[in-house]
Write a protein that holds these residues in place. Structure first.
Motif, mmCIF file in Angstrom:
data_model
loop_
_atom_site.group_PDB
_atom_site.id
_atom_site.type_symbol
_atom_site.label_atom_id
_atom_site.label_comp_id
_atom_site.label_asym_id
_atom_site.label_seq_id
_atom_site.Cartn_x
_atom_site.Cartn_y
_atom_site.Cartn_z
ATOM 1 N N HIS D 231 0.812 -1.216 0.000
ATOM 2 C CA HIS D 231 0.000 0.000 0.000
ATOM 3 C C HIS D 231 0.845 1.265 0.000
ATOM 4 N N ALA D 232 2.166 1.134 0.034
ATOM 5 C CA ALA D 232 3.031 2.311 0.174
ATOM 6 C C ALA D 232 2.750 3.331 -0.916
ATOM 7 N N ALA D 233 2.634 4.571 -0.529
ATOM 8 C CA ALA D 233 2.394 5.672 -1.477
ATOM 9 C C ALA D 233 3.370 6.783 -1.140
ATOM 10 N N PRO D 234 4.639 6.590 -1.428
ATOM 11 C CA PRO D 234 5.677 7.499 -0.939
ATOM 12 C C PRO D 234 5.640 8.866 -1.600
ATOM 13 N N ASN D 235 5.929 9.867 -0.797
ATOM 14 C CA ASN D 235 6.171 11.196 -1.325
ATOM 15 C C ASN D 235 7.573 11.220 -1.922
ATOM 16 N N HIS D 253 -0.176 20.515 0.812
ATOM 17 C CA HIS D 253 0.459 19.650 1.790
ATOM 18 C C HIS D 253 1.606 20.384 2.471
ATOM 19 N N GLN D 257 4.727 15.863 5.043
ATOM 20 C CA GLN D 257 3.432 15.305 5.426
ATOM 21 C C GLN D 257 3.135 14.047 4.591
ATOM 22 N N GLU D 258 2.451 13.101 5.190
ATOM 23 C CA GLU D 258 2.004 11.943 4.417
ATOM 24 C C GLU D 258 0.768 12.320 3.603
ATOM 25 N N GLY D 259 0.527 11.603 2.531
ATOM 26 C CA GLY D 259 -0.665 11.856 1.733
ATOM 27 C C GLY D 259 -1.925 11.429 2.481
ATOM 28 N N PHE D 260 -3.065 11.945 2.037
ATOM 29 C CA PHE D 260 -4.348 11.545 2.620
ATOM 30 C C PHE D 260 -4.726 10.142 2.161
ATOM 31 N N ARG D 261 -5.439 9.435 2.996
ATOM 32 C CA ARG D 261 -5.975 8.122 2.593
ATOM 33 C C ARG D 261 -7.449 8.047 2.911
#
Lengths: 261, 261, 261, 261
Positions: D231-235, D253, D257-261
């Motif tokens: 599921h990783a969604a790296p910036n 952002h 910050q991590e992305g929204f889920r």
């Protein structure tokens, strides 16, 4: 505007075989064209092997949205030049519907890039077609299954590329199955193969078959303008690059040269 | 047993162009074959345009698991007879890997049933290949992206049928993109197209490219026995039907007759 | 009859972020709906997270042909019950268009059966979308490429199932690529994912983006009657078998019993 | 190294139904595992519903290459947490083979994103499976067709997404057909659905069925290391961009910050 459709018929057995002539006195192509013209959204005409250019001149193809193809005994008599012309039209956006024994037509094999072979038996057995993609546009208005009491059997494996979609699968009385409705796209052209239609039986008089054909013509229609040259492979020179770049390293092509083919 | 592989090289620019001869003194085909032979699971030999039958006799193809194809300037010199022979081998189960300018080779276009066109620019620009299918066998051991500092650009739209899988997509410095790793199956044969490999640059010396090629050869290998006749369309007579049926209705074919082609 | 469309907007950042409110003073959903209503063949209304049932009551979905979905900050606030209701509508034939950050919406992940993950960067960089399927209905009227000067980057690998068709691939200034227009079918429902649309930029004011959206709504529309129960798994009792058979062997199910789920 | 395989069996009817217990005295899962272990390239163990975590702990899944799933009466008893754990393993690269009534298992429906419904009849009728993809690895060593004299019928339409490949299609005595061997990929995991296997009949003792299962396990095996977080969604921060860019325009952002889920 209605979908400009040509029904291409080989028109051989209708002239030489009493059974076929009895079922299709005006030829299979006219029977199919009549079925299509029952839908005001379609304008169908016909073309046959015996005409000049098999009735498929460049001008006529340029004004055609969908080509329906039925052939059997005389696949080998279709000129290569016309096959390439039709292929160009399909890549440019014309729809193609290949019926029954057209699995071995030059144009279908040309577009599939595959042998398109199968097993077969002519015993007047029962075929039952099952939907595998409910509510697919090609199946609009059809029940989940319908029968053709007398048909030639075609059996798997069917030597075609994996389709975009499987729409129908057939059950045969003698124990075989067949993926009898398959879609592909080649270039901008939509292609549909539909299995039924042996000339010794009244298949193209069947209301469900006629409905499939009308649906398929409308599905295959790509309203976009025909692509003028579906083979174009343009050079995009460095000076016109969308992002600024400079030429680097060695070079094989001279400036302005066309690519190799 | 190792994967028996032929690397087919056109071997024209290596003989006529100093730049290409400098990068690939023994020809591109030998550079590629060496890269493949670095994997003990692969046994690679070479064949070239200039040999009898372009080095692709029926006997040799029968003993080949995977054919790697690179051509550019001399597509038109490849004999139709050899093209059909290779196509038969692919339909029967031989793998095919088409490299770079082989998008316009006769054999690739034959198997795609499509124009296989694209746009292009020779500017020595940077190409970056991105995985789109992580952990695909063809991408084994590769990072999510890798770069080729000098490459010819190929741009979309790429005129091929929708693939079975998209494995790589390329970014180009000049602003274009390209689906640079695509798979298809045709008959029993696995096909992979891989975009990089312009002869004016040292692409086939790149370790990541070499890894892709080794992975692709192993992926394309179908260990099943070659299908003897990939065009066979056998009649299944009524008396041998798997479910007992009786012949009914009219008949077009005489008993024992072969089908029309 | 026009395509009855709901544009669903999360409507959070428009209320809480000055930048977003400045670009979309009436909310992104209204901007998109206005763009759709510019086509007389479409009738678009809106729904938002904050409404009862998120504006997606059973009655309203039953009267909707295509649902356009944009969400980002509040994916987690969408009720499971509504997600399942929308999924049922899609399987029954409603079209779904997922925009940009909707790649992580519950409904999109639910229909893909996959993580739908990607990499990202918010730097206001240039995105260039390339057609990969020329003359696809979703690309009608578009040039081979178009640019968005300011966009968030999404990079491959994109964790979705292999699509039915790839329509667009994006180039990003920072070096990434992305398959930015993809189609699938789930049940009788057509699904399109379209990448652009970060709320901090005026993407939905772009004429090319608006054209894609209008095309996509018309492409996604399945005019067939909605399938009443897309989960139905009917027993076909032996007495009603299409071919006469007799029950044989042991039996697990009692007569008239429903299947296990 | 051999393919580490778990055969998961619901193990309910074997305990409660005399017919099933008579055919599979050690449970269906053990019969299937024995058939797999006949191939030295496979090491199969079993797990059942009744075990802690249904026998599918994180540790055990991490050491598993392929999971074979059979369930019927107790789909509803499988814990959501275990379903998500298995889905994560598949997306990360574990193969999954769903057998017969597992079409309605939570894990199969989860990965398909579709209802997976069909029609059915329990009459001990004859099923004949036909190859549609000759020389596919899953069909290695099989004839073009084989029969199961007693089987439950499953009929089309089968509510699954269009597959990557159709490998088998079944003919049923009562008049139905079914796409009985289908492949998909989800993330890095290969998925195969195989239709036969009603517990009231000795299907898993059939040599052809056993051969399909062995082939399928080897086909489904992805030897690449499991993806740690599917599921990783790296910036990808601007400062690390592969091509030098500067941040422009507004920003939503905050840095890091991590992305929204």
């Amino acid at each position: 505007m209605s979908v400009r459709t040509i029904v291409w018929g080989e028109n051989v057995h209708e002239q030489t075989n009493e059974v076929v002539a009895g079922i299709y006195p005006r030829g299979m192509h006219n029977c199919i064209a009549d079925a299509l013209n029952a839908d005001p959204a379609i304008t169908a005409t016909t073309a046959t092997l015996q005409e000049q250019d098999h009735g498929l001149t460049p001008e006529r193809l340029a004004a055609t949205d969908v080509l329906v193809w039925w052939g059997h005994a005389a696949h080998g008599d279709v000129k290569e030049e016309v096959v390439e012309r039709v292929a160009d039209a399909v890549w440019g956006g014309m729809g193609l519907i290949a019926l029954h024994s057209a699995h071995f037509s030059k144009i279908f094999k040309r577009l599939m890039g595959a042998p398109c072979n199968l097993s077969w038996r002519e015993a007047g057995e029962r075929e039952r077609l099952w939907l595998t993609s409910r509510n697919h546009p090609i199946a609009a208005g059809l029940p989940d299954h319908f029968e053709l009491e007398y048909e030639e059997m075609y059996g798997e494996p069917f030597g075609v590329p994996e389709p975009m979609e499987t729409v129908f699968v057939s059950w045969f009385q003698g124990g075989e199955v067949f993926r009898s409705g398959l879609t592909w796209r080649r270039g901008a052209g939509n292609i549909f193969y539909f299995r039924p239609g042996h000339e010794a039986y009244p298949t193209f008089h069947d209301p469900n078959v006629q409905l499939v054909l009308r649906n398929a013509v409308k599905w295959a229609h790509n309203p976009a303008p025909r692509i003028a040259d579906p083979h174009a492979a343009p050079n995009r020179p460095t000076r016109d690059a969308l992002e600024k770049i400079s030429e680097r390293g060695p070079s094989l092509h001279e400036k302005g040269q066309e690519g190799f083919r």
